[in-house]
Design an enzyme around this catalytic site. Structure first.
Site, PDB file in Angstrom:
ATOM      1  CB  CYS A 274      -0.805  -0.095   1.593  1.00 52.49           C
ATOM      2  SG  CYS A 274       0.090   0.064   3.224  1.00 52.49           S
TER       3      CYS A 274
ATOM      4  CG  ASP B 131       0.337   2.903   4.583  1.00 54.33           C
ATOM      5  OD1 ASP B 131       0.174   3.966   3.899  1.00 54.33           O
ATOM      6  OD2 ASP B 131      -1.244   2.277   4.609  1.00 54.33           O
TER       7      ASP B 131
ATOM      8  CB  CYS C  84      -4.228   2.155   6.881  1.00 52.14           C
ATOM      9  SG  CYS C  84      -3.691   0.284   7.761  1.00 52.14           S
TER      10      CYS C  84
ATOM     11  CB  CYS D  96      -1.880  -3.718   8.121  1.00 54.24           C
ATOM     12  SG  CYS D  96      -2.998  -3.307   7.267  1.00 54.24           S
TER      13      CYS D  96
HETATM   14 FE1  FES Z   1      -1.322   0.287   4.591  1.00 52.32          FE
HETATM   15 FE2  FES Z   1      -2.507  -1.065   5.666  1.00 52.32          FE
HETATM   16  S1  FES Z   1      -3.563   0.001   3.958  1.00 52.32           S
HETATM   17  S2  FES Z   1      -0.462  -0.419   6.351  1.00 52.32           S
END
Ligand code: FES
Length: 126
Positions: free
Chosen positions: A36, A38, A61, A105
């Protein structure tokens, strides 16, 4: 596997433990999530091979924030070897489960802790 967030996930998302930064950290680990995009950074203070203090910063998230929060609680006060054994399943289990599509995640926390410990070891051996 659950489809929704458990109360514990929501609690750690709303009131994250150990959030922030350690200015004079002994080890720092930053990882990005390829799924994602992140990012999470973990800071550790180490004394006698024990994680005395740990903080995290996450751009991610709700599941990533809750995972980081619970993971820091799980390894605080533990030895480096114990902390290295932490897996994403331990993190998810402690949270009472994560939805399947959110399991990736929980990788961030375990990976970032591992990286921070490696960073500490590298600096110490210099
Ligand atoms: Fe990116 Fe959860 S959607 S860490």
């Amino acid at each position: 596997m659950k489809d929704m967030y458990t109360e514990k996930v929501l609690d750690h998302f709303r009131n994250p433990r150990n959030i922030g930064e350690i200015k004079d950290a002994d080890g720092i680990g930053t990882v990005g999530n390829p799924v994602c995009g992140d990012v999470m950074t973990i800071y550790i203070k180490v004394k006698n091979d024990i994680i005395e203090d740990i903080k995290f910063k996450t751009y991610g998230c709700a599941a990533a924030i809750a995972s980081s929060s619970i993971a820091t609680e799980l390894v605080k006060g533990k030895t480096l070897d114990e902390a290295l054994k932490l897996t994403r399943n331990d993190v998810a289990e402690e949270l009472g489960g994560l939805p399947a599509y959110k399991m990736h995640c929980s990788n961030l926390a375990a990976d970032a802790i591992c990286k921070a410990i490696k960073d500490y070891k590298k600096k110490k051996n210099k």
